[in-house]
Write a protein that holds these residues in place. Structure first.
Motif, PDB file in Angstrom:
ATOM      1  N   ASP A  51       0.858  -1.182   0.000  1.00 47.15           N
ATOM      2  CA  ASP A  51       0.000   0.000   0.000  1.00 47.15           C
ATOM      3  C   ASP A  51       0.892   1.228   0.000  1.00 47.15           C
ATOM      4  O   ASP A  51       2.089   1.147   0.303  1.00 47.15           O
ATOM      5  CB  ASP A  51      -0.912  -0.005   1.227  1.00 47.15           C
ATOM      6  CG  ASP A  51      -2.135   0.898   1.055  1.00 47.15           C
ATOM      7  OD1 ASP A  51      -2.298   1.476  -0.041  1.00 47.15           O
ATOM      8  OD2 ASP A  51      -2.921   1.026   2.014  1.00 47.15           O
ATOM      9  N   VAL A  52       0.318   2.377  -0.339  1.00 47.96           N
ATOM     10  CA  VAL A  52       1.073   3.634  -0.387  1.00 47.96           C
ATOM     11  C   VAL A  52       0.306   4.745   0.295  1.00 47.96           C
ATOM     12  O   VAL A  52      -0.925   4.708   0.414  1.00 47.96           O
ATOM     13  CB  VAL A  52       1.401   4.054  -1.836  1.00 47.96           C
ATOM     14  CG1 VAL A  52       2.222   2.997  -2.545  1.00 47.96           C
ATOM     15  CG2 VAL A  52       0.132   4.358  -2.615  1.00 47.96           C
ATOM     16  N   ALA A  62       5.136   7.246   0.348  1.00 47.02           N
ATOM     17  CA  ALA A  62       5.693   6.163   1.162  1.00 47.02           C
ATOM     18  C   ALA A  62       4.957   4.878   0.812  1.00 47.02           C
ATOM     19  O   ALA A  62       3.725   4.849   0.726  1.00 47.02           O
ATOM     20  CB  ALA A  62       5.533   6.460   2.651  1.00 47.02           C
ATOM     21  N   ALA A  63       5.725   3.819   0.583  1.00 51.41           N
ATOM     22  CA  ALA A  63       5.151   2.512   0.278  1.00 51.41           C
ATOM     23  C   ALA A  63       5.555   1.527   1.364  1.00 51.41           C
ATOM     24  O   ALA A  63       6.624   1.641   1.965  1.00 51.41           O
ATOM     25  CB  ALA A  63       5.641   2.008  -1.077  1.00 51.41           C
ATOM     26  N   ALA A  64       4.674   0.569   1.616  1.00 52.94           N
ATOM     27  CA  ALA A  64       4.953  -0.485   2.582  1.00 52.94           C
ATOM     28  C   ALA A  64       4.690  -1.833   1.938  1.00 52.94           C
ATOM     29  O   ALA A  64       3.757  -1.990   1.145  1.00 52.94           O
ATOM     30  CB  ALA A  64       4.084  -0.323   3.821  1.00 52.94           C
ATOM     31  N   THR A  80       9.645  -0.637   4.178  1.00 54.00           N
ATOM     32  CA  THR A  80       9.069   0.581   3.618  1.00 54.00           C
ATOM     33  C   THR A  80      10.059   1.239   2.672  1.00 54.00           C
ATOM     34  O   THR A  80      11.261   0.953   2.703  1.00 54.00           O
ATOM     35  CB  THR A  80       8.688   1.594   4.723  1.00 54.00           C
ATOM     36  OG1 THR A  80       9.864   1.952   5.452  1.00 54.00           O
ATOM     37  CG2 THR A  80       7.649   1.015   5.666  1.00 54.00           C
ATOM     38  N   VAL A  82      10.492   5.362   0.896  1.00 52.21           N
ATOM     39  CA  VAL A  82       9.981   6.729   0.800  1.00 52.21           C
ATOM     40  C   VAL A  82      10.701   7.423  -0.353  1.00 52.21           C
ATOM     41  O   VAL A  82      11.922   7.299  -0.499  1.00 52.21           O
ATOM     42  CB  VAL A  82      10.203   7.510   2.104  1.00 52.21           C
ATOM     43  CG1 VAL A  82       9.712   8.945   1.964  1.00 52.21           C
ATOM     44  CG2 VAL A  82       9.508   6.826   3.270  1.00 52.21           C
ATOM     45  N   GLU A  98       2.591   5.123  -7.994  1.00 51.90           N
ATOM     46  CA  GLU A  98       2.833   4.261  -6.842  1.00 51.90           C
ATOM     47  C   GLU A  98       3.919   3.213  -7.048  1.00 51.90           C
ATOM     48  O   GLU A  98       4.609   2.832  -6.094  1.00 51.90           O
ATOM     49  CB  GLU A  98       1.516   3.560  -6.466  1.00 51.90           C
ATOM     50  CG  GLU A  98       0.412   4.538  -6.127  1.00 51.90           C
ATOM     51  CD  GLU A  98      -0.909   3.854  -5.774  1.00 51.90           C
ATOM     52  OE1 GLU A  98      -0.972   2.610  -5.834  1.00 51.90           O
ATOM     53  OE2 GLU A  98      -1.864   4.575  -5.437  1.00 51.90           O
ATOM     54  N   ALA A 105       9.952  -1.071  -1.899  1.00 48.95           N
ATOM     55  CA  ALA A 105       9.571  -1.708  -0.638  1.00 48.95           C
ATOM     56  C   ALA A 105       9.634  -3.225  -0.753  1.00 48.95           C
ATOM     57  O   ALA A 105      10.133  -3.908   0.145  1.00 48.95           O
ATOM     58  CB  ALA A 105       8.176  -1.255  -0.223  1.00 48.95           C
ATOM     59  N   ASP A 224      -1.304  -0.601   5.080  1.00 50.49           N
ATOM     60  CA  ASP A 224      -1.850   0.753   5.186  1.00 50.49           C
ATOM     61  C   ASP A 224      -1.302   1.458   6.419  1.00 50.49           C
ATOM     62  O   ASP A 224      -0.835   2.609   6.358  1.00 50.49           O
ATOM     63  CB  ASP A 224      -3.375   0.688   5.241  1.00 50.49           C
ATOM     64  CG  ASP A 224      -3.995   2.047   5.493  1.00 50.49           C
ATOM     65  OD1 ASP A 224      -4.081   2.862   4.563  1.00 50.49           O
ATOM     66  OD2 ASP A 224      -4.390   2.308   6.658  1.00 50.49           O
ATOM     67  N   CYS A 227       2.648   2.164   5.942  1.00 51.47           N
ATOM     68  CA  CYS A 227       3.051   3.233   5.024  1.00 51.47           C
ATOM     69  C   CYS A 227       2.676   4.606   5.572  1.00 51.47           C
ATOM     70  O   CYS A 227       3.408   5.589   5.360  1.00 51.47           O
ATOM     71  CB  CYS A 227       2.485   3.006   3.620  1.00 51.47           C
ATOM     72  SG  CYS A 227       0.703   3.190   3.430  1.00 51.47           S
TER      73      CYS A 227
END
Length: 242
Positions: A51-52, A62-64, A80, A82, A98, A105, A224, A227
């Motif tokens: 998710d971002v 930021a992505a996780a 993560t 960024v 994204e 990530a 969610d 991120c």
């Protein structure tokens, strides 16, 4: 996390890239090495959620990526990334905003997921190449999409019991592009679509396996939260990408 040098920068370039990649999507279960059956990753499989989160004012994304054990729903690993936002906001082209962060990530994980669940669409997309399908084609990973809204597609409300579903269809063609799936009795459905190397029945079954306690799958819930924390930390510390 620099944006790739050849990443599309205009709407026309992004549309052309979607048209190029769309024929590469495998909208069916694909048996991998050592898998007991198509669509079944076998024992000891790990499922990732991605998710971002954005801060457009500071040009940050930021992505996780969170790895879960699909049987216990326990978090096994997380990472993560960024960076700068890679593309302007254009409906239907969100993957181009994204994906650079999501790919970073995923690359930061020490183990490769057997399946990736995206907070968004796969084939349930005007050009049949939402984030889940785009990510699958780029990485070769099995992917599926679980979205909170039906985007531009039609559906009837599923019956109230958990596990009920109805087709998600393209009003222009009547094509089934996904399913509206009830993951909690009496709670509004989620919208599941094929990403890559995963059939629709498998995508629905996997979503229900991962959403035993809440409307959204645990993969999405964890990614969610992670991120958003990464974005908050980046703003607080002034962290930016190169």
């Amino acid at each position: 996390m620099p944006i790739p040098a050849d990443w599309p920068t205009t709407e026309a370039e992004a549309l052309a890239e979607q048209e190029r990649l769309r024929p590469l999507v495998q909208a069916h279960d694909d048996k991998g090495p050592g898998d007991p059956a198509p669509g079944d990753p076998g024992p000891d499989a790990l499922v990732a959620g991605v998710d971002v989160a954005y801060d457009d004012d500071h040009d940050l994304v930021a992505a996780a990526a969170v790895l879960l054990d699909p049987d216990t729903l326990a978090v096994v690993e997380q990472a993560t990334a960024v960076g700068r936002i890679a593309f302007p906001y254009v409906p239907g082209l969100l993957a181009f905003r994204e994906l650079p962060a999501v790919l970073d990530a995923l690359a930061a994980l020490t183990r490769t997921p057997d399946l990736v669940v995206c907070d968004g669409y796969g084939l349930a997309h005007p050009r049949r190449l939402g984030l889940a399908s785009h990510l699958g084609v780029l990485t070769g990973l099995r992917t599926l999409g679980v979205a909170k809204t039906p985007f531009t597609f039609d559906h009837h409300e599923p019956d109230a019991p958990r596990g009920s579903w109805t087709p998600l269809t393209d009003p222009a063609t009547g094509e089934e592009v996904g399913r509206a799936v009830r993951t909690r009795e009496g709670v509004k459905p989620v919208f599941v679509s094929v990403g890559h190397r995963t059939g629709l029945d498998t995508a629905v079954r996997t979503t229900l396996q991962l959403a035993r306690h809440y409307r959204l799958p645990e993969t999405t819930r964890h990614a969610d939260s992670l991120c958003r924390r990464a974005l908050t930390d980046a703003r607080r510390t002034g962290t930016t990408a190169n």
